[in-house]
Design an enzyme around this catalytic site. Structure first.
Site, PDB file in Angstrom:
ATOM      1  N   ARG A  21       0.987  -1.204  -0.370  1.00 59.03           N
ATOM      2  CA  ARG A  21       0.568   0.078   0.023  1.00 59.03           C
ATOM      3  C   ARG A  21       0.687   1.300   0.047  1.00 59.03           C
ATOM      4  O   ARG A  21       0.555   2.496  -0.792  1.00 59.03           O
ATOM      5  CB  ARG A  21      -1.182   0.148   1.392  1.00 59.03           C
ATOM      6  CG  ARG A  21      -2.309  -1.220   1.161  1.00 59.03           C
ATOM      7  CD  ARG A  21      -3.117  -0.764   2.262  1.00 59.03           C
ATOM      8  NE  ARG A  21      -2.143  -1.756   3.458  1.00 59.03           N
ATOM      9  CZ  ARG A  21      -2.877  -1.490   4.749  1.00 59.03           C
ATOM     10  NH1 ARG A  21      -3.940  -0.363   4.890  1.00 59.03           N
ATOM     11  NH2 ARG A  21      -1.558  -2.149   5.421  1.00 59.03           N
ATOM     12  N   ASN A  39      -6.482  -3.034   1.758  1.00 57.93           N
ATOM     13  CA  ASN A  39      -6.603  -4.398   1.659  1.00 57.93           C
ATOM     14  C   ASN A  39      -7.627  -5.362   1.760  1.00 57.93           C
ATOM     15  O   ASN A  39      -8.620  -4.050   2.482  1.00 57.93           O
ATOM     16  CB  ASN A  39      -5.960  -4.953   3.030  1.00 57.93           C
ATOM     17  CG  ASN A  39      -4.385  -4.842   3.169  1.00 57.93           C
ATOM     18  OD1 ASN A  39      -3.189  -4.601   1.618  1.00 57.93           O
ATOM     19  ND2 ASN A  39      -3.545  -4.951   3.892  1.00 57.93           N
TER      20      ASN A  39
END
Ligand code: ZN
Ligand code: ZN
Ligand code: FE
Length: 732
Positions: A21, A39
């Site tokens: 990320r 996620n």
């Protein structure tokens, strides 16, 4: 904006706990696109919008520059309607991990962390548990899914405010690094059984090693026993304790330059040593250097320091023996109380432990490079539990139990196979327990319930029930190469050069030419090594004179080095009486028997020792072969007898052991070529334990160069030895 575009990108694979990320976030900032990344149970989902050329540039960055240690298996991109976002966010509120997110293997220390621990001004100076999203422990500390600190052995350490702010900062290298720690809040090293307040346990460990002591050191997947490799006396002491005979030890060496002092190393080998897997790599040793470490062969198993602790230790060290802490064949020790026992028994003089628990035991992986191709010999640290995608099978979930020696098991979930780490020989009850524990652990962290079991076809296989599917040993070897190379569903000639496995006729097979059909659950045995007797069964793989007598039986009585007439007569009587005298077509046993006839070895103190020594002698042959041994094929059998006859003539006329050994290798290659010439297969899959012999592989490669309309495959990521059996079974 006319040209506004929004996309939804779904990414699968090892994409959590690896800095995915933050990397996406940086790409978004750099390209000036808005949206979010998060996620999900499936992996990572990204939405991005902006002028279409910027969105395209962003997609390119995400696809082409993911974090170094992530492993993307699938990217799905869809155009959706713009929503008018005005910034780019990392959304952290959705539950992390579940269903299809893979747990990452452990990763060797990265350059950034290494710099920090060697920087006197850094707060992690000399801190042995430094890690970040690019490196550190993973599989070995995981108890359960999802991969979150609370489900790891780091749960008992509460992050200090500095660590926590790194953990929460999307632009920090430690954003969501679950094992994040520092000297203030993280695990600590100590010397076992000594005052825990000892000021400098690492320094004391270093001194003990230099002083010639045996030291237990807790690593990622278990304890090692380390000692100064240049000190022959302490190495002998270790051999004695571990009842190791002349079997080679692995080494940990300070850096590549130091490795060069002792071994030949090419670019590929260097790259593997420096990779995030950081396995043991088998390297050709330079003349006589460190010969007492690997007496029986020309290679040294070498790895680099792969944890911060090792890096700190090696500031003042160069070459250590680094072997697993255990008695002979039991599993590697992971707990302090096991090490206390070993200390009492004199295996170690001192133990450098720490208070971070090892959840999943895991040995070091072993790799060798032959003619530029990478062969994984043991899959463990750094590779497990990564899944391996296979094509051409059904999507059943199954468990495959593997072979009895060098055991691994494999859990198949849909089209992905999760091959376990090296478990060991199932003759030892402790390895059976270890296998049972790991099976439970794999089912939990991979989140799959197998619906049936694949087992070896041997009738003595313990604990099987009627729903189990039986797979023959050498069929499984062939399938392991085929599955690895997407060959399932095609007709393939499997050429298996192996030790032993149970065959369809009840005999012990080993040198087999199997035609695996388009329906790959079926095979035909089209050629094989002609049978010879194994007088005394398993005993014959230790007492090699039994094999030498068996192989020369057709010649009447001949003198075998080191064998009395009386013993020869007893063995002959045993063969004639046919009591405990199974028939075998094993190439491994043929290597053993030939090694004995050549006077190279009469007793094998560990598996494949004689074959390893035979390879060493063959590699020492520098001349030209004038008259190769005849490769003879009768009906569908490779006849060893004419070869043995010529070998005995050579021995009697004083031909050197090097030449004998080389000519035998050549005969094996010639026999394989002879069968290939008779069958003209389109695809050939080589597998079996004998292909750990790099000389055999090289000689074969050389001869196969002329076969341009035949495709050749070896095992690469899957071990060619019995550790690959469970993987081969799993496609059934
Ligand atoms: Zn790092
Ligand atoms: Zn901290
Ligand atoms: Fe095998």
């Amino acid at each position: 904006m006319r040209d506004l575009k929004r996309v939804r990108i779904k990414v699968k694979g090892i994409v959590q706990g690896v800095g995915f990320r933050p990397t996406v976030y940086k790409h978004a900032i750099n390209n000036g696109v808005f949206g979010f990344v998060m996620n999900t149970p499936e992996g990572v989902t990204i939405e991005a919008e902006g002028p279409s050329h910027l969105v395209d540039a962003f997609i390119k960055d995400v696809v082409e520059s993911p974090p170094r240690i992530s492993r993307v298996t699938d990217v799905d991109i869809k155009s959706i309607d713009p929503e008018g976002d005005l910034d780019f966010k990392i959304i952290t509120s959705i539950a992390v991990g579940s269903k299809n997110v893979e747990i990452s293997p452990d990763i060797a220390i990265c350059k950034d962390c290494e710099r920090e621990i060697l920087d006197t001004k850094n707060r992690r100076y000399l801190y042995p548990f430094t890690n970040c999203t690019n490196c550190g422990p993973r599989f070995t500390i995981v108890k359960d899914r999802p991969y979150d600190r609370k489900n790891t052995s780091m749960s008992e350490f509460v992050m200090c405010s500095d660590c926590l702010s790194e953990y929460k900062d999307p632009l920090d290298r430690r954003f969501h690094a679950q094992p994040n720690a520092c000297p203030k809040c993280g695990p600590k090293v100590f010397l076992l059984g000594k005052n825990k307040a000892n000021k400098d346990p690492i320094n004391e460990t270093c001194k003990a090693l230099i002083d010639g002591k045996l030291v237990g050191i807790k690593s990622l997947g278990g304890f090692n026993i380390a000692c100064n490799a240049l000190d022959n006396e302490v190495v002998e002491r270790l051999r004695d304790k571990k009842k190791r005979g002349t079997k080679a030890f692995a080494l940990m060496v300070k850096d590549i330059d130091t490795i060069r002092k002792y071994c030949w190393i090419n670019e590929k080998e260097e790259k593997i040593l420096l990779s995030r897997v950081a396995p043991i790599v088998l390297l050709k040793k330079k003349e006589l250097s460190l010969d007492h470490i690997s007496k029986d062969n020309n290679y040294l198993g070498v790895m680099l320091p792969y944890t911060p602790l090792h890096k700190i230790l090696f500031r003042d060290l160069e070459v250590l023996v680094m072997t697993s802490a255990n008695r002979a064949d039991e599993p590697i020790a992971t707990r302090d109380n096991e090490m206390s026992e070993l200390m009492k028994e004199g295996f170690v003089d001192m133990v450098l432990s720490n208070d971070r628990d090892i959840i999943n035991r895991c040995d070091d992986s072993i790799v060798q490079v032959v003619d530029g191709a990478v062969f994984v010999i043991r899959r463990a640290r750094g590779l497990v539990p990564s899944g391996i995608r296979i094509k051409g099978t059904n999507d059943h979930n199954s468990m495959s139990m593997g072979a009895d020696l060098k055991n691994t098991f494999a859990l198949k979930k849909g089209h992905t196979v999760y091959l376990s780490q090296h478990i060991g020989d199932l003759e030892d009850q402790r390895n059976i327990d270890y296998q049972r524990e790991q099976i439970e652990e794999f089912i939990r962290i991979i989140e799959v319930e197998p619906s049936f079991k694949n087992i070896d076809a041997h009738p003595n296989y313990a604990n099987f029930n009627s729903s189990d599917k039986k797979v023959f040993h050498h069929h499984a070897h062939a399938l392991s190469v085929m599955a690895e190379n997407d060959l399932l569903g095609q007709e393939v000639l499997g050429i298996i050069c192996d030790g032993t496995g149970y065959g369809t006729d009840g005999n012990i097979w080993g040198f087999e030419f199997l035609k695996v059909l388009k329906d790959y659950s079926k095979f035909e045995r089209i050629f094989h090594l002609d049978y010879f007797a194994l007088p005394g069964g398993d005993k014959a793989s230790h007492e090699l004179d039994r094999l030498a007598v068996s192989l020369t039986e057709h010649l009447g009585g001949i003198d075998i080095p080191g064998l009395s007439k009386k013993r020869a007569d007893i063995i002959k009587a045993l063969i004639r009486s046919d009591i405990n005298c199974p028939m075998c077509s094993s190439l491994g046993r043929l290597f053993d028997g030939v090694a004995c006839l050549c006077g190279i070895s009469t007793i094998a103190s560990y598996e494949a020792q004689a074959a390893i020594m035979l390879q060493k002698y063959a590699e020492g042959f520098k001349g030209q072969v004038r008259e190769p041994y005849p490769s003879t094929i009768k009906a569908n059998k490779v006849d060893y007898r004419p070869m043995i006859e010529k070998l005995v003539l050579d021995i009697n006329s004083g031909v050197g052991k090097e030449e004998l050994a080389y000519k035998f290798h050549l005969w094996v290659v010639d026999s394989i070529i002879e069968v290939i010439n008779r069958t003209t297969p389109g695809k050939v899959a080589f597998s079996g334990g004998c292909f750990q012999n790099s000389l055999l592989v090289s000689m074969l490669n050389m001869r196969l160069k002329g076969y341009s309309n035949m495709d050749i495959y070896f095992n690469n990521d899957i071990p060619t030895n019995d550790a690959g059996i469970s993987f081969g079974q799993s496609v059934i």
